[in-house]
Motif scaffolding. Structure first.
Motif, PDB file in Angstrom:
ATOM      1  N   SER A 177       0.833  -1.211   0.000  1.00  0.00           N
ATOM      2  CA  SER A 177       0.000   0.000   0.000  1.00  0.00           C
ATOM      3  C   SER A 177       0.867   1.261   0.000  1.00  0.00           C
ATOM      4  O   SER A 177       0.502   2.273  -0.594  1.00  0.00           O
ATOM      5  N   LYS A 215      -5.415   2.236  -6.168  1.00  0.00           N
ATOM      6  CA  LYS A 215      -6.428   2.507  -5.124  1.00  0.00           C
ATOM      7  C   LYS A 215      -6.974   1.194  -4.563  1.00  0.00           C
ATOM      8  O   LYS A 215      -7.223   1.079  -3.356  1.00  0.00           O
ATOM      9  N   ASN A 216      -7.142   0.205  -5.449  1.00  0.00           N
ATOM     10  CA  ASN A 216      -7.610  -1.106  -4.952  1.00  0.00           C
ATOM     11  C   ASN A 216      -6.608  -1.711  -3.981  1.00  0.00           C
ATOM     12  O   ASN A 216      -6.990  -2.263  -2.944  1.00  0.00           O
ATOM     13  N   ALA A 250      -6.789   0.099  -0.670  1.00  0.00           N
ATOM     14  CA  ALA A 250      -8.022  -0.260   0.054  1.00  0.00           C
ATOM     15  C   ALA A 250      -7.899  -1.653   0.654  1.00  0.00           C
ATOM     16  O   ALA A 250      -8.288  -1.883   1.809  1.00  0.00           O
ATOM     17  N   ARG A 251      -7.326  -2.574  -0.130  1.00  0.00           N
ATOM     18  CA  ARG A 251      -7.201  -3.955   0.360  1.00  0.00           C
ATOM     19  C   ARG A 251      -6.300  -4.005   1.594  1.00  0.00           C
ATOM     20  O   ARG A 251      -6.603  -4.664   2.576  1.00  0.00           O
TER      21      ARG A 251
END
Ligand SMILES: Cc1cc2nc3c(=O)[nH]c(=O)nc-3n(C[C@H](O)[C@H](O)[C@H](O)COP(=O)(O)OP(=O)(O)OC[C@H]3O[C@@H](n4cnc5c(N)ncnc54)[C@H](O)[C@@H]3O)c2cc1C
Length: 409
Positions: free
Chosen positions: A327, A399-400, A403-404
């Motif tokens: 991230s 972004k995924n 978020a994960r």
């Protein structure tokens, strides 16, 4: 002056790393780069022109001769062993002086994967050739139908004795036209989760059965290619990691690709150039409303660049500690690719729109000299940077990932 090992400039262990130490180190970098980076290379970089293998390699060889060929690598693999601050200073001074960036596919991408997953023989063979700039790499991940959803890739490798036989197609392969080896993800099994059937192979591009076709992008330069593989035979010794372990290698590599330590200092240098452009316009035209709004956009971009610098420093530290989170590198990639588009749009709006149709990059000046080279390069940079939010994983995909990691989604 602090105690420095003369051969490699690696500071002795007992040296106190205080402000004075880093000031001296910065001076040492400046002195070397100013004295040794060829003027024509610096001019090329300063004016945002295309840097190809010949230019990258020339600078890499100079750095290597100085013992600075791999600023981010540990000493045991031929790197400098520099600490976080030294690594950042190297990138910063290099950008300030318009030296070419380091060629990322070898040093930044596949090199660390070979260190982590490679055998002793693979390390001994490939790493020195990356550092001395003699072997050039490209990345064969994406395929038609497997970009964001990379695990859907179909290019197959079937084991025959001590070789793999590869068939399929890669696309968007940057630098394939000038590379020696492509590190590539292939499918070695259809069983189980699709990620589990993927293997990473190192494919010499002069192997029979490979065809490379250029893709011309909107900026009219030749960066990317399609690569067709037809019964391409690669020794099993060119497999990195175990069969089926390719997905772990790919993720390890993508985290480092997205970290890209050079990006932030290069953006800061571009901001400096834009600021000079605004100052010139202010002198020539006076305080027009359009220049006020350009100044506002400049300040916002500068604040963003400062935030990116902090994020980069903490990401490099995590990488050095072995705790880098996907991230963190995704957030950096997302932020820097959007910032690079803001800066290039600002430069374009200031200098180029009235010339856009007649000055597409590579359209030759009518008489060879039309005094519009800067505008030509700004248009080029603006067009090329449209790809920044796609290459290396799109912004939506970053972004995924964030978020994960944050929400376990
Ligand atoms: C200049 C350039 C250089 C490149 N260099 C290389 C290289 O050297 N090697 C290499 O292997 N690849 C390279 N690529 C390919 C790049 O990694 C892919 O283009 C990228 O991963 C997107 O894949 P795609 O083009 O197939 O688009 P798609 O995956 O088809 O995506 C299309 C759109 O759908 C969106 N989307 C897709 N999935 C999701 C999702 N789950 N959630 C939200 N939105 C989604 C995307 O964000 C995008 O807007 C390069 C691309 C460019 C433009």
């Amino acid at each position: 002056m602090n105690a420095i090992d003369n051969r490699t400039d690696i500071p002795a262990q007992d040296v106190v790393r205080d402000e004075a130490f880093y000031r001296d180190f910065r001076q040492q970098l400046r002195h070397f780069m100013q004295g040794n980076c060829p003027q024509e290379l610096r001019e090329l970089v300063r004016s945002n022109q295309k840097v190809g293998r010949a230019e990258y390699a020339r600078w890499q060889q100079i750095l290597h001769a100085r013992g600075w060929g791999a600023p981010g690598w540990p000493v045991e693999f031929g790197g400098t062993g520099w600490d976080l601050q030294q690594r950042y200073l190297f990138e910063e001074v290099s950008a300030e002086l318009d030296c070419p960036p380091l060629y990322h596919h070898g040093l930044g991408h596949i090199g660390p994967v070979i260190m982590h997953f490679g055998t002793a023989e693979q390390r001994a063979y490939f790493l020195p050739r990356i550092i001395d700039g003699s072997q050039w790499w490209c990345q064969g991940y994406s395929e038609p139908g497997a970009g964001s959803d990379l695990a859907s890739l179909k290019t197959s490798a079937v084991r025959e004795g001590d070789h793999y036989v590869i068939n399929g197609q890669k696309t968007w392969t940057s630098h394939a036209q000038e590379a020696d080896i492509m590190y590539t993800l292939v499918r070695t099994s259809q069983e189980g989760r699709k990620q589990a059937g993927i293997t990473l192979l190192l494919v010499p591009l002069d192997t029979p059965g490979i065809e490379i076709r250029p893709i011309r992008t909107i900026d009219r330069w030749h960066h990317v290619n399609e690569v067709f593989l037809n019964d391409v035979r690669v020794p099993v010794a060119h497999r990195l990691g175990e069969e089926g372990e390719g997905w772990s290698c790919a993720k390890f590599l993508l985290d480092r690709e997205r970290l890209s330590p050079a990006t932030v200092p290069r953006l800061a240098r571009q901001l400096q150039q834009v600021e000079e452009l605004i100052q010139n316009r202010l002198r020539e035209q006076g305080a027009q409303p359009s220049l006020h709004s350009a100044l506002e956009r400049l300040f916002v971009a500068k604040a963003s660049a400062m935030g990116a610098r902090e994020m980069l420093l903490s990401a490099i530290q995590e990488e050095m500690n072995g705790t880098l989170q996907s991230s963190k590198s995704s957030a950096l990639k997302l932020h820097c690719s959007e910032l690079s588009q803001q800066i290039s749009s600002l430069a374009y709006d200031l200098a180029a729109p009235e010339f856009a149709t007649r000055l597409l990059p590579q359209a030759p000046a009518a008489d060879g000299q039309d005094d519009l080279e800067m505008e030509r390069q700004l248009i080029h940079t603006y067009l090329f940077y449209r790809s920044r939010t796609i290459a290396g994983g799109t912004s939506e995909v970053q972004k995924n990932v964030i978020a994960r990691d944050l929400f376990g989604a």
